[in-house]
Design a protein around this motif. Structure first.
Motif, PDB file in Angstrom:
ATOM      1  N   THR A   1      11.268   5.457   6.286  1.00 43.82           N
ATOM      2  CA  THR A   1      10.752   5.667   7.672  1.00 43.82           C
ATOM      3  C   THR A   1       9.428   5.255   7.755  1.00 43.82           C
ATOM      4  N   ALA A   2       8.783   5.160   6.768  1.00 40.28           N
ATOM      5  CA  ALA A   2       7.494   4.548   6.737  1.00 40.28           C
ATOM      6  C   ALA A   2       7.081   2.861   6.840  1.00 40.28           C
ATOM      7  N   LYS A   3       8.280   2.224   6.483  1.00 41.46           N
ATOM      8  CA  LYS A   3       8.242   0.730   6.308  1.00 41.46           C
ATOM      9  C   LYS A   3       7.758   0.089   7.347  1.00 41.46           C
ATOM     10  N   GLU A   4       8.653   0.649   8.572  1.00 41.43           N
ATOM     11  CA  GLU A   4       8.751  -0.440   9.584  1.00 41.43           C
ATOM     12  C   GLU A   4       7.141  -0.163  10.566  1.00 41.43           C
ATOM     13  N   PRO A   5       6.547   0.993  10.369  1.00 40.89           N
ATOM     14  CA  PRO A   5       5.297   1.286  10.955  1.00 40.89           C
ATOM     15  C   PRO A   5       4.088   0.730  10.347  1.00 40.89           C
ATOM     16  N   ALA A   6       4.293   0.687   8.661  1.00 40.84           N
ATOM     17  CA  ALA A   6       3.312  -0.105   7.930  1.00 40.84           C
ATOM     18  C   ALA A   6       3.380  -1.596   8.296  1.00 40.84           C
ATOM     19  N   LEU A   7       4.580  -2.225   8.330  1.00 42.30           N
ATOM     20  CA  LEU A   7       4.534  -3.724   8.766  1.00 42.30           C
ATOM     21  C   LEU A   7       4.126  -3.765  10.067  1.00 42.30           C
ATOM     22  N   SER A   8       4.483  -3.145  11.063  1.00 43.13           N
ATOM     23  CA  SER A   8       3.948  -3.275  12.470  1.00 43.13           C
ATOM     24  C   SER A   8       2.458  -3.097  12.297  1.00 43.13           C
ATOM     25  N   LEU A   9       1.972  -2.308  11.776  1.00 38.34           N
ATOM     26  CA  LEU A   9       0.396  -2.060  11.754  1.00 38.34           C
ATOM     27  C   LEU A   9      -0.205  -3.259  11.049  1.00 38.34           C
ATOM     28  N   GLY A  10       0.291  -3.832  10.008  1.00 37.98           N
ATOM     29  CA  GLY A  10      -0.233  -5.085   9.363  1.00 37.98           C
ATOM     30  C   GLY A  10      -0.312  -6.227  10.141  1.00 37.98           C
ATOM     31  N   VAL A  11       0.858  -6.311  11.192  1.00 37.15           N
ATOM     32  CA  VAL A  11       0.914  -7.551  12.131  1.00 37.15           C
ATOM     33  C   VAL A  11      -0.067  -7.458  13.111  1.00 37.15           C
ATOM     34  N   ALA A  12      -0.333  -6.183  13.713  1.00 33.53           N
ATOM     35  CA  ALA A  12      -0.991  -5.800  14.692  1.00 33.53           C
ATOM     36  C   ALA A  12      -2.522  -6.358  14.330  1.00 33.53           C
TER      37      ALA A  12
ATOM     38  N   SER B   1       0.753  -1.244  -0.105  1.00 29.13           N
ATOM     39  CA  SER B   1      -0.162  -0.113   0.063  1.00 29.13           C
ATOM     40  C   SER B   1       0.730   1.285   0.085  1.00 29.13           C
ATOM     41  N   MET B   2       2.102   1.230   0.587  1.00 26.73           N
ATOM     42  CA  MET B   2       2.760   2.218   0.812  1.00 26.73           C
ATOM     43  C   MET B   2       2.968   3.208  -0.663  1.00 26.73           C
ATOM     44  N   PRO B   3       3.545   2.288  -1.655  1.00 20.40           N
ATOM     45  CA  PRO B   3       3.665   3.372  -2.927  1.00 20.40           C
ATOM     46  C   PRO B   3       2.371   3.863  -3.714  1.00 20.40           C
ATOM     47  N   VAL B   4       1.275   3.299  -3.292  1.00 18.57           N
ATOM     48  CA  VAL B   4      -0.087   3.769  -3.868  1.00 18.57           C
ATOM     49  C   VAL B   4      -0.559   4.891  -3.036  1.00 18.57           C
ATOM     50  N   PHE B   5      -0.611   4.813  -1.443  1.00 20.67           N
ATOM     51  CA  PHE B   5      -1.033   6.017  -0.765  1.00 20.67           C
ATOM     52  C   PHE B   5       0.066   7.071  -0.669  1.00 20.67           C
ATOM     53  N   GLY B   6       1.149   6.655  -0.778  1.00 20.32           N
ATOM     54  CA  GLY B   6       2.340   7.756  -0.533  1.00 20.32           C
ATOM     55  C   GLY B   6       2.546   7.854   1.026  1.00 20.32           C
ATOM     56  N   CYS B   7       3.647   8.877   1.340  1.00 21.80           N
ATOM     57  CA  CYS B   7       3.766   9.145   2.680  1.00 21.80           C
ATOM     58  C   CYS B   7       3.395  10.541   3.132  1.00 21.80           C
ATOM     59  N   ALA B   8       3.192  10.957   4.155  1.00 26.37           N
ATOM     60  CA  ALA B   8       3.124  12.065   4.688  1.00 26.37           C
ATOM     61  C   ALA B   8       4.315  13.025   4.474  1.00 26.37           C
ATOM     62  N   PRO B   9       4.185  14.568   4.156  1.00 25.76           N
ATOM     63  CA  PRO B   9       5.220  15.172   3.942  1.00 25.76           C
ATOM     64  C   PRO B   9       6.146  15.115   5.141  1.00 25.76           C
ATOM     65  N   GLY B  10       7.356  15.064   4.855  1.00 29.50           N
ATOM     66  CA  GLY B  10       8.671  15.099   5.586  1.00 29.50           C
ATOM     67  C   GLY B  10       8.846  13.623   6.020  1.00 29.50           C
ATOM     68  N   PHE B  11       8.263  12.504   5.469  1.00 33.84           N
ATOM     69  CA  PHE B  11       8.565  11.297   5.802  1.00 33.84           C
ATOM     70  C   PHE B  11       9.075  10.360   4.304  1.00 33.84           C
TER      71      PHE B  11
END
Length: 95
Positions: free
Chosen positions: A65-76, A51-61
């Motif tokens: 830096t978004a990879k680990e939170p994206a993984l953690s959220l999916g696992v959670a 999803s990351m390349p589709v949705f993109g990242c917030a400005p400044g990220f």
């Protein structure tokens, strides 16, 4: 629309996760956190990565830096789904 930064690895890992769900081929119980975490990564953490390349990242990220939170959220989300099903599995599937 093309997503040139979308790597193939999360897709192949998700397929490996689906194979883990097939009776007789996968496994029904995970004895260790590492086994369970691998399953959760494959079936849900990969969705965050895809999803990351589709949705993109917030400005400044960045993607990095978004990879680990994206993984953690999916696992959670997957752990939450498993916990939600514990009672039903115990009653109906005698697990």
């Amino acid at each position: 629309v093309k997503y040139p930064s979308l790597p193939i690895t999360p897709f192949s890992d998700m397929i490996r996760g689906m194979l883990m769900d097939i009776p007789g081929l996968g496994q029904e119980r995970y004895e260790t956190w590492d086994e369970l975490h691998l399953y959760c990564y494959r079936v849900a953490g990969t969705v965050g990565l895809m999803s990351m390349p589709v949705f993109g990242c917030a400005p400044g990220f960045t993607d990095e830096t978004a990879k680990e939170p994206a993984l953690s959220l999916g696992v959670a989300f997957q752990i939450t789904n498993i916990l939600r099903d514990v009672g039903e599995d115990a009653e109906k599937r005698e697990r």
